[in-house]
Design a protein around this motif. Sequence first.
Motif, PDB file in Angstrom:
ATOM      1  N   LEU A  89      -5.135   5.523  12.446  1.00  0.00           N
ATOM      2  CA  LEU A  89      -4.257   5.528  13.751  1.00  0.00           C
ATOM      3  C   LEU A  89      -3.022   5.153  13.731  1.00  0.00           C
ATOM      4  N   LEU A  90      -1.911   5.592  14.284  1.00  0.00           N
ATOM      5  CA  LEU A  90      -0.571   5.392  14.310  1.00  0.00           C
ATOM      6  C   LEU A  90       0.164   5.449  15.786  1.00  0.00           C
ATOM      7  N   ASP A  91       0.647   4.737  16.188  1.00  0.00           N
ATOM      8  CA  ASP A  91       1.636   5.067  17.272  1.00  0.00           C
ATOM      9  C   ASP A  91       2.916   5.922  17.014  1.00  0.00           C
ATOM     10  N   ASP A  92       3.452   6.726  17.961  1.00  0.00           N
ATOM     11  CA  ASP A  92       4.747   7.435  17.569  1.00  0.00           C
ATOM     12  C   ASP A  92       5.866   6.771  17.320  1.00  0.00           C
ATOM     13  N   ASP A  93       5.884   5.521  17.739  1.00  0.00           N
ATOM     14  CA  ASP A  93       7.049   4.620  17.206  1.00  0.00           C
ATOM     15  C   ASP A  93       6.838   3.529  16.235  1.00  0.00           C
ATOM     16  N   HIS A  94       5.854   3.700  15.146  1.00  0.00           N
ATOM     17  CA  HIS A  94       5.727   3.010  14.276  1.00  0.00           C
ATOM     18  C   HIS A  94       6.519   3.836  12.985  1.00  0.00           C
ATOM     19  N   VAL A  95       6.930   2.995  11.939  1.00  0.00           N
ATOM     20  CA  VAL A  95       7.736   3.572  10.819  1.00  0.00           C
ATOM     21  C   VAL A  95       6.871   2.850   9.559  1.00  0.00           C
ATOM     22  N   ILE A  96       6.771   3.734   8.638  1.00  0.00           N
ATOM     23  CA  ILE A  96       6.066   3.306   7.214  1.00  0.00           C
ATOM     24  C   ILE A  96       7.081   2.834   6.427  1.00  0.00           C
ATOM     25  N   THR A  97       6.923   1.808   5.883  1.00  0.00           N
ATOM     26  CA  THR A  97       7.800   1.217   4.698  1.00  0.00           C
ATOM     27  C   THR A  97       7.239   0.739   3.295  1.00  0.00           C
ATOM     28  N   GLY A  98       7.822   0.149   2.834  1.00  0.00           N
ATOM     29  CA  GLY A  98       7.226  -0.280   1.305  1.00  0.00           C
ATOM     30  C   GLY A  98       6.118  -1.121   1.461  1.00  0.00           C
ATOM     31  N   ASN A  99       6.153  -1.894   2.587  1.00  0.00           N
ATOM     32  CA  ASN A  99       5.231  -3.286   3.016  1.00  0.00           C
ATOM     33  C   ASN A  99       3.978  -2.548   3.531  1.00  0.00           C
ATOM     34  N   PHE A 100       3.842  -1.195   3.585  1.00  0.00           N
ATOM     35  CA  PHE A 100       2.275  -0.616   4.015  1.00  0.00           C
ATOM     36  C   PHE A 100       1.272  -1.088   3.250  1.00  0.00           C
ATOM     37  N   ASN A 101       1.461  -1.090   2.114  1.00  0.00           N
ATOM     38  CA  ASN A 101       0.324  -1.423   1.212  1.00  0.00           C
ATOM     39  C   ASN A 101      -1.141  -0.736   1.558  1.00  0.00           C
ATOM     40  N   LEU A 102      -1.139   0.434   1.630  1.00  0.00           N
ATOM     41  CA  LEU A 102      -2.289   1.329   1.930  1.00  0.00           C
ATOM     42  C   LEU A 102      -3.281   1.166   0.893  1.00  0.00           C
ATOM     43  N   ASP A 103      -2.806   1.222  -0.500  1.00  0.00           N
ATOM     44  CA  ASP A 103      -3.843   0.960  -1.340  1.00  0.00           C
ATOM     45  C   ASP A 103      -4.522  -0.290  -1.400  1.00  0.00           C
TER      46      ASP A 103
END
Length: 247
Positions: A89-103
Motif C-alpha cells: 500500500l502507498l499513498d499518492d503523495d509518497h515518493v520512493i527513494t534509495g532508502n526504500f530497501n524493499l529487499d
Amino acid sequence: MVQLSDITFCIKTIHRPWSCHRLVESLCKHIAAPKIIVVDDGQPDRRFLPAYPETAAKCQVIQLARVDVGVGVGRNIAVDAVRTEHMFLLDDDHVITGNFNLDRLCDRFDPNETDILGVRQGSGGRPTMLSRLMNGKRIWIHRGETRRNGYVAWCDMSSNAFLARTKTIRTLRWDEEIKTFEHWEFFYRAKLAELKVAVAGDCFVKHAHVESEDYRRLRKRAKYRSMGLRKHGFHSMRYPGGGIVRA
C-alpha cells in the motif's frame, strides 16, 4: 521469501495527478518493472490518466465512474484487483527513494511471521500503539512497541506504506463508510483480529505532501472520524501530542 516480482503496489488517488505521477515514476526508477494499480475517483478533468498518459501506461489505472467514493472503497477496489500473493500500500503523495530497501522487507516478512510490515515515512511512521483509556471509552494513539528484533518493531499501527499478503488485506479490508480518518480504524480492527503488525525502522518512503484547497476539504471531514470512534464505542481520541478530539 517474498519475491519482488510477487508484489503489486496499490495507490488510491484523488485530485493530485502530479503527485501520483511523481510516485509512479519513482517506483519505476527504483524497482524493475513494478506492478502498479492506481484507483482514481477524482473529477474527470483532474484525473491521473489524462494528465499523464505516458506514466499511466505503466500502471493498471481504474477510473471510477463515481467521484469521491472515499479511501475505503478505493483501496478495497485496488486490492481486489491484485493478482499477486503480496501487495504494498502507498499513498499518492509518497515518493520512493534509495532508502526504500524493499529487499530488506521481503527478506524479513516471512521469518518474522508478520501480517503487515510497514516502513517509516521520513521522521514519521514510527511504531505506534492503540490503547484504551477511561474505562475503554477513549482511544489513545501513542508511540510504542511490544517487542523488537533488530530494526523490526512489533506494534499496533504502522504508516500507510506497508507490505502484506493480499488475502490478509482482502479479509480485513477498509470500512467503506469511512471516507477519511480511516487509518487508525483499519489498524484497530487489525489489532482486534490479532494480526501481527510491525515496522522496519531502516526502510523508508518520502512523504512529500501535496496540498490543495479541495483536497483539504475532502480529507478534513471530521464526521468520518466521529463515525469511526462511535463504531468502536469510543467517545474521544487522544493523539500522540496530547490533543484530544471527541466523537
